[in-house]
Design an enzyme around this catalytic site. Sequence first.
Site, PDB file in Angstrom:
ATOM      1  N   SER A   7       0.839  -1.205   0.000  1.00  0.00           N
ATOM      2  CA  SER A   7       0.000   0.000   0.000  1.00  0.00           C
ATOM      3  C   SER A   7       0.867   1.245   0.000  1.00  0.00           C
ATOM      4  O   SER A   7       1.656   1.470   0.929  1.00  0.00           O
ATOM      5  CB  SER A   7      -0.899   0.013   1.236  1.00  0.00           C
ATOM      6  OG  SER A   7      -1.509   1.286   1.327  1.00  0.00           O
ATOM      7  N   HIS A  30      -1.052  -1.318  -4.319  1.00  0.00           N
ATOM      8  CA  HIS A  30      -2.338  -1.031  -3.671  1.00  0.00           C
ATOM      9  C   HIS A  30      -2.483   0.480  -3.464  1.00  0.00           C
ATOM     10  O   HIS A  30      -1.650   1.109  -2.820  1.00  0.00           O
ATOM     11  CB  HIS A  30      -2.393  -1.760  -2.325  1.00  0.00           C
ATOM     12  CG  HIS A  30      -3.719  -1.715  -1.645  1.00  0.00           C
ATOM     13  ND1 HIS A  30      -4.770  -2.547  -1.971  1.00  0.00           N
ATOM     14  CD2 HIS A  30      -4.180  -0.920  -0.653  1.00  0.00           C
ATOM     15  CE1 HIS A  30      -5.811  -2.281  -1.200  1.00  0.00           C
ATOM     16  NE2 HIS A  30      -5.479  -1.294  -0.392  1.00  0.00           N
ATOM     17  N   ASP A  32      -4.893   3.375  -2.044  1.00  0.00           N
ATOM     18  CA  ASP A  32      -6.014   3.635  -1.137  1.00  0.00           C
ATOM     19  C   ASP A  32      -6.644   4.995  -1.427  1.00  0.00           C
ATOM     20  O   ASP A  32      -6.047   6.039  -1.170  1.00  0.00           O
ATOM     21  CB  ASP A  32      -5.518   3.599   0.315  1.00  0.00           C
ATOM     22  CG  ASP A  32      -5.232   2.185   0.782  1.00  0.00           C
ATOM     23  OD1 ASP A  32      -6.129   1.335   0.653  1.00  0.00           O
ATOM     24  OD2 ASP A  32      -4.107   1.929   1.256  1.00  0.00           O
ATOM     25  N   MET A  34      -9.517   7.593  -0.579  1.00  0.00           N
ATOM     26  CA  MET A  34     -10.421   7.947   0.527  1.00  0.00           C
ATOM     27  C   MET A  34     -11.030   9.318   0.276  1.00  0.00           C
ATOM     28  O   MET A  34     -10.342  10.233  -0.178  1.00  0.00           O
ATOM     29  CB  MET A  34      -9.660   7.965   1.853  1.00  0.00           C
ATOM     30  CG  MET A  34      -8.902   6.680   2.142  1.00  0.00           C
ATOM     31  SD  MET A  34      -8.216   6.684   3.792  1.00  0.00           S
ATOM     32  CE  MET A  34      -7.141   5.246   3.713  1.00  0.00           C
ATOM     33  N   HIS A  63      -8.292   0.538  -4.217  1.00  0.00           N
ATOM     34  CA  HIS A  63      -9.254   0.272  -3.140  1.00  0.00           C
ATOM     35  C   HIS A  63     -10.039   1.562  -2.879  1.00  0.00           C
ATOM     36  O   HIS A  63      -9.497   2.510  -2.326  1.00  0.00           O
ATOM     37  CB  HIS A  63      -8.442  -0.178  -1.905  1.00  0.00           C
ATOM     38  CG  HIS A  63      -9.216  -0.357  -0.656  1.00  0.00           C
ATOM     39  ND1 HIS A  63      -8.608  -0.523   0.564  1.00  0.00           N
ATOM     40  CD2 HIS A  63     -10.555  -0.400  -0.410  1.00  0.00           C
ATOM     41  CE1 HIS A  63      -9.520  -0.672   1.503  1.00  0.00           C
ATOM     42  NE2 HIS A  63     -10.711  -0.590   0.943  1.00  0.00           N
ATOM     43  N   MET A  65     -12.372   3.690  -1.008  1.00  0.00           N
ATOM     44  CA  MET A  65     -13.071   3.931   0.262  1.00  0.00           C
ATOM     45  C   MET A  65     -13.847   5.224   0.085  1.00  0.00           C
ATOM     46  O   MET A  65     -13.527   6.262   0.683  1.00  0.00           O
ATOM     47  CB  MET A  65     -12.052   4.017   1.404  1.00  0.00           C
ATOM     48  CG  MET A  65     -11.525   2.637   1.796  1.00  0.00           C
ATOM     49  SD  MET A  65     -10.005   2.725   2.740  1.00  0.00           S
ATOM     50  CE  MET A  65      -8.826   2.787   1.398  1.00  0.00           C
ATOM     51  N   MET A 136     -11.254  -6.408   5.146  1.00  0.00           N
ATOM     52  CA  MET A 136     -10.476  -5.463   5.957  1.00  0.00           C
ATOM     53  C   MET A 136     -10.117  -6.103   7.295  1.00  0.00           C
ATOM     54  O   MET A 136     -10.988  -6.655   7.986  1.00  0.00           O
ATOM     55  CB  MET A 136     -11.273  -4.175   6.215  1.00  0.00           C
ATOM     56  CG  MET A 136     -11.536  -3.311   5.002  1.00  0.00           C
ATOM     57  SD  MET A 136     -10.067  -2.855   4.068  1.00  0.00           S
ATOM     58  CE  MET A 136      -9.097  -1.969   5.304  1.00  0.00           C
ATOM     59  N   PHE A 142      -6.845   4.516   7.854  1.00  0.00           N
ATOM     60  CA  PHE A 142      -5.469   4.872   8.187  1.00  0.00           C
ATOM     61  C   PHE A 142      -4.551   3.652   8.118  1.00  0.00           C
ATOM     62  O   PHE A 142      -4.990   2.535   8.385  1.00  0.00           O
ATOM     63  CB  PHE A 142      -5.404   5.466   9.607  1.00  0.00           C
ATOM     64  CG  PHE A 142      -6.252   6.696   9.745  1.00  0.00           C
ATOM     65  CD1 PHE A 142      -5.762   7.954   9.392  1.00  0.00           C
ATOM     66  CD2 PHE A 142      -7.575   6.587  10.173  1.00  0.00           C
ATOM     67  CE1 PHE A 142      -6.572   9.082   9.480  1.00  0.00           C
ATOM     68  CE2 PHE A 142      -8.387   7.722  10.262  1.00  0.00           C
ATOM     69  CZ  PHE A 142      -7.886   8.963   9.915  1.00  0.00           C
ATOM     70  N   ASP A 174      -6.374  -6.753   4.153  1.00  0.00           N
ATOM     71  CA  ASP A 174      -5.792  -5.405   4.170  1.00  0.00           C
ATOM     72  C   ASP A 174      -5.880  -4.811   5.572  1.00  0.00           C
ATOM     73  O   ASP A 174      -6.976  -4.637   6.109  1.00  0.00           O
ATOM     74  CB  ASP A 174      -6.589  -4.539   3.165  1.00  0.00           C
ATOM     75  CG  ASP A 174      -6.075  -3.118   3.043  1.00  0.00           C
ATOM     76  OD1 ASP A 174      -5.022  -2.796   3.621  1.00  0.00           O
ATOM     77  OD2 ASP A 174      -6.750  -2.326   2.352  1.00  0.00           O
ATOM     78  N   GLY A 175      -4.702  -4.508   6.125  1.00  0.00           N
ATOM     79  CA  GLY A 175      -4.648  -3.818   7.409  1.00  0.00           C
ATOM     80  C   GLY A 175      -3.857  -4.592   8.450  1.00  0.00           C
ATOM     81  O   GLY A 175      -4.235  -5.695   8.833  1.00  0.00           O
ATOM     82  N   GLY A 176      -2.732  -4.027   8.847  1.00  0.00           N
ATOM     83  CA  GLY A 176      -1.934  -4.638   9.910  1.00  0.00           C
ATOM     84  C   GLY A 176      -1.244  -5.936   9.508  1.00  0.00           C
ATOM     85  O   GLY A 176      -0.823  -6.707  10.359  1.00  0.00           O
ATOM     86  N   GLY A 196       1.184  -2.057   4.057  1.00  0.00           N
ATOM     87  CA  GLY A 196       1.668  -0.687   3.913  1.00  0.00           C
ATOM     88  C   GLY A 196       2.889  -0.462   4.772  1.00  0.00           C
ATOM     89  O   GLY A 196       4.033  -0.471   4.282  1.00  0.00           O
ATOM     90  N   SER A 197       2.666  -0.313   6.080  1.00  0.00           N
ATOM     91  CA  SER A 197       3.788  -0.002   6.959  1.00  0.00           C
ATOM     92  C   SER A 197       4.802  -1.143   7.008  1.00  0.00           C
ATOM     93  O   SER A 197       6.006  -0.890   7.141  1.00  0.00           O
ATOM     94  CB  SER A 197       3.289   0.366   8.354  1.00  0.00           C
ATOM     95  OG  SER A 197       2.281  -0.500   8.775  1.00  0.00           O
TER      96      SER A 197
HETATM   97  C1  DX5 Z   1      -6.475   1.308   5.418  1.00  0.00           C
HETATM   98  C2  DX5 Z   1      -5.959   0.970   4.054  1.00  0.00           C
HETATM   99  C3  DX5 Z   1      -4.812   0.055   4.037  1.00  0.00           C
HETATM  100  C4  DX5 Z   1      -3.577   0.587   4.708  1.00  0.00           C
HETATM  101  C5  DX5 Z   1      -2.831  -0.593   5.240  1.00  0.00           C
HETATM  102  O1  DX5 Z   1      -7.696   1.959   5.297  1.00  0.00           O
HETATM  103  O2  DX5 Z   1      -6.993   0.359   3.282  1.00  0.00           O
HETATM  104  O3  DX5 Z   1      -4.502  -0.351   2.698  1.00  0.00           O
HETATM  105  O4  DX5 Z   1      -2.728   1.289   3.854  1.00  0.00           O
HETATM  106  O5  DX5 Z   1      -1.745  -0.135   5.975  1.00  0.00           O
HETATM  107  P1  DX5 Z   1      -0.975  -1.068   7.008  1.00  0.00           P
HETATM  108  O6  DX5 Z   1      -0.473  -2.239   6.231  1.00  0.00           O
HETATM  109  O7  DX5 Z   1       0.077  -0.190   7.546  1.00  0.00           O
HETATM  110  O8  DX5 Z   1      -2.000  -1.501   8.037  1.00  0.00           O
HETATM  111 ZN    ZN Z   2      -6.472  -0.552   1.299  1.00  0.00          ZN
END
Ligand code: DX5
Ligand code: ZN
Length: 214
Positions: A7, A30, A32, A34, A63, A65, A136, A142, A174-176, A196-197
């Site tokens: 991401s 990916h 995002d 928003m 993605h 949102m 998710m 975030f 997706d997420g964490g 992402g991170s």
């Molecule tokens: C959150 C996003 C994710 C986010 C994931 O709303 O959809 O794609 O970037 O970031 P990490 O991998 O750091 O949780």
């Molecule tokens: Zn995403």
Amino acid sequence: MVKISPSILSADFANLARDIAKIASADYVHVDVMDGLFVPNITIGIPVVKALRPTTTLPLDVHLMIDRPLRYVEQFCDAGADIVTCHVEADTEENIRAALDKIHAKGKKAGVVVKPKTPAEAVLPFLDVCDIVLVMTVEPGFGGQSFMADMMPKVAQIRAWIDERGLACELEVDGGVGPKTRDVCIEAGANVLVAGSAVYGAEDIPARIKELRG
Ligand code: DX5
Ligand code: ZN
């Protein structure tokens, strides 16, 4: 095969082309999107997707949102998205289906996304027409949040439905997602990992992508 979709929400927005080059060994990029309405954050829009398109040969996994995505899916496809996913919570079933149809009419891959509080059953009306389903594992909005392991039964249920029906649909989380949480995702049946991170925070990004892919 496990696919990795880093991401770019965790990339340096002042150096996106440079940071996308760093993930050349990944499978998707990916993106995002928003709108500040569907989620309490505003990120990337159509002009940025268009600007990113020539910077990579990887498929852009967009993605959305955003509220009522039907309004914008064609523009995201025209901007260069290869995969476009819409949240089932973002509009009526009829309109989400119409959005998926519009994405397909553009020759792109389409899918639905479910937020943590949305049950697995919410994907059923769309499953037969989805190229991908995204579950998710954090509340959308975030990067850098903690992985919700309690989403794994939902992933496993959707995987069972995909397999029972013999569908080619991909299953993304997706997420964490990171080195410590990727195994449970794969065990539950996910085949695409968004990170992402975990990717952009790594010292050696190609090594981290390899580690996540397993
Ligand atoms: C959150 C996003 C994710 C986010 C994931 O709303 O959809 O794609 O970037 O970031 P990490 O991998 O750091 O949780
Ligand atoms: Zn995403």
